[in-house]
Design an enzyme around this catalytic site. Structure first.
Site, PDB file in Angstrom:
ATOM      1  N   GLU A 125       0.848  -1.207   0.000  1.00  0.00           N
ATOM      2  CA  GLU A 125       0.000   0.000   0.000  1.00  0.00           C
ATOM      3  C   GLU A 125       0.877   1.248   0.000  1.00  0.00           C
ATOM      4  O   GLU A 125       0.611   2.221  -0.705  1.00  0.00           O
ATOM      5  CB  GLU A 125      -0.894   0.058   1.246  1.00  0.00           C
TER       6      GLU A 125
ATOM      7  N   ARG B  48      29.312  -8.362   1.880  1.00  0.00           N
ATOM      8  CA  ARG B  48      30.440  -7.606   1.318  1.00  0.00           C
ATOM      9  C   ARG B  48      30.176  -7.034  -0.073  1.00  0.00           C
ATOM     10  O   ARG B  48      30.607  -5.938  -0.385  1.00  0.00           O
ATOM     11  CB  ARG B  48      31.695  -8.490   1.279  1.00  0.00           C
TER      12      ARG B  48
ATOM     13  N   LEU C 281      24.681 -31.176   7.227  1.00  0.00           N
ATOM     14  CA  LEU C 281      23.741 -30.410   8.043  1.00  0.00           C
ATOM     15  C   LEU C 281      22.359 -30.386   7.386  1.00  0.00           C
ATOM     16  O   LEU C 281      21.340 -30.593   8.052  1.00  0.00           O
ATOM     17  CB  LEU C 281      24.281 -28.987   8.238  1.00  0.00           C
TER      18      LEU C 281
END
Ligand SMILES: NC(=O)c1ccc[n+]([C@@H]2O[C@H](COP(=O)([O-])OP(=O)(O)OC[C@H]3O[C@@H](n4cnc5c(N)ncnc54)[C@H](OP(=O)(O)O)[C@@H]3O)[C@@H](O)[C@H]2O)c1
Length: 368
Positions: free
Chosen positions: A52, A213, A304
């Site tokens: 908006e 960076r 992971l």
């Protein structure tokens, strides 16, 4: 007046932000003067202006007054700072702009705000038309609705791979697979998350800084899943502590002397419960949220990611696909671990789409 066509255009605008704004809602808006569109806006990226506000700003730039705003989602009404909110409420901006009518698609899915803007606008004498293409507008915000149910960070997995799904050559060379445009985009993303997290094997092998960076922006907190507190004091992550904070998630059995040495350098070491050196990542994720991490970027590696997918801790994937073929049956792929036995166990995202990033393709997948 039939507002369907205008709302359909607002939905198209909202979709331009997808992949960039989650877990915020995807929102599009049109500003009208006497039935003519004088401003268009969409929520472009997490932390950026609301749709908006963008539509009103465009109308102001061309010197148009606005009598009606068409927006896919009920405007925000919560004050800045509430629940991590970064901006002034749009309800106030609409009133200040002198808008006489607001046409809405979906009502806010957050029970704390649902219907509040509608009531505030009506109290202020603004006409509110509700429910225009309501289902399509609500569908835009399924990731936002999912986010409201989570007690942990919205977690984005990012990796870069070759056309044939490799993240490194068979001999382990991985820099760089993706192009400069994609690498810059990752730096932009880092500036829009609360923290960037990696596994300790990636930290040891690549010695990254995980700072912003290539573009202007604020550095996020860096986090390493490091059960034995193995990160060397000479690592770039520790050496750049002056630029951004660093947290290690360590096991309760991590060597106290190592933890003390890292802590003395200013590294935060969080002990995470779990059987032996295996960390309970779900518990760690809840802890991160409690510490203010709302949007988390995970940059690998495969070991992971395997554990995070197994625990259902990934909400969004950003996959940069470089136009290169590496080959090699033993070359590593993005998600390692044992994998699953049956396709029915696959992590399945609710939506996926593709854009380009320089010469790379960017595949975005989002849970909902
Ligand atoms: N192309 C890309 O986008 C990209 C991105 C990132 C990394 N990489 C590459 O990926 C490689 C590293 O990946 P990786 O899979 O070897 O390592 P990783 O994912 O960085 O670290 C995984 C290790 O973290 C430990 N870990 C994970 N979850 C744990 C938990 N819940 N509790 C305790 N320990 C946990 C495990 O250590 P233990 O095995 O000791 O139990 C696991 O092997 C590097 O060669 C790097 O260059 C590529």
């Amino acid at each position: 007046v039939n507002y369907d066509a205008l709302m359909a255009e607002a939905i198209e605008l909202a979709l331009r932000g997808r992949g960039q704004v989650e877990p915020n809602p995807r929102v599009g808006a049109l500003a009208l003067h006497a039935g003519q569109v004088v401003g268009r806006g969409w929520h472009r990226a997490y932390g950026e202006a609301h749709a908006e506000a963008e539509a009103l700003a465009e109308a102001a730039r061309v010197g148009a007054t606005v009598d009606t705003v068409v927006v896919t989602l009920e405007p925000c009404s919560a004050d800045k700072g509430v629940g991590g909110k970064k901006r002034e409420p749009c309800v106030a901006a609409l009133r200040r702009a002198g808008v006489a009518r607001v046409v809405l698609g979906a009502i806010d899915a957050d029970p704390r705000h649902r219907g509040r803007a509608v009531a505030l606008l009506r109290e202020a004498g603004v006409a509110v038309v509700e429910g225009v293409l309501a289902e399509r507008c609500a569908a835009l915000n399924r990731p936002f609705a999912r986010w409201l149910t989570l007690d942990r960070p919205w977690t984005i997995a990012k990796w870069a791979m070759s056309l044939d799904g490799k993240i490194a050559t068979a001999s382990g060379e991985s820099r760089w697979i993706s192009g400069a445009t994609s690498r810059r985009a990752v730096h932009e993303l880092r500036a829009r998350v609360d923290a960037v997290l990696i596994g300790y094997r990636t930290a040891l092998r690549d010695d990254p800084q995980l700072t912003v960076r290539d573009v202007p922006g604020t550095n996020p907190r860096r986090i390493v899943v490091d059960p034995e507190a193995a990160l060397p004091l000479a690592s770039r992550l520790v050496q750049t502590l002056g630029e951004a904070p660093l947290t290690l998630l360590v096991s309760e059995s991590a060597d106290p002397a190592r933890v003390a040495a890292l802590t003395a350098r200013g590294v935060e070491c969080l002990r995470v419960a779990g059987p032996g050196r295996e960390l309970d990542l779900a518990a760690a994720w809840r802890d991160l949220r409690a510490r203010g991490v709302r949007r988390l970027l995970v940059e690998g590696g495969g070991g992971l990611f395997a554990k995070l997918f197994a625990r259902d801790l990934i909400d969004q994937a950003l996959v940069y696909v470089a136009p290169k073929v590496l080959g090699g049956a033993s070359a590593p792929t993005p998600v390692a671990g044992p994998g699953i036995a049956a396709l029915a166990q696959a992590t399945t995202f609710a939506e996926s789409f593709c854009t380009t990033s320089g010469d790379d393709a960017l595949v975005v997948a989002i849970r909902a």
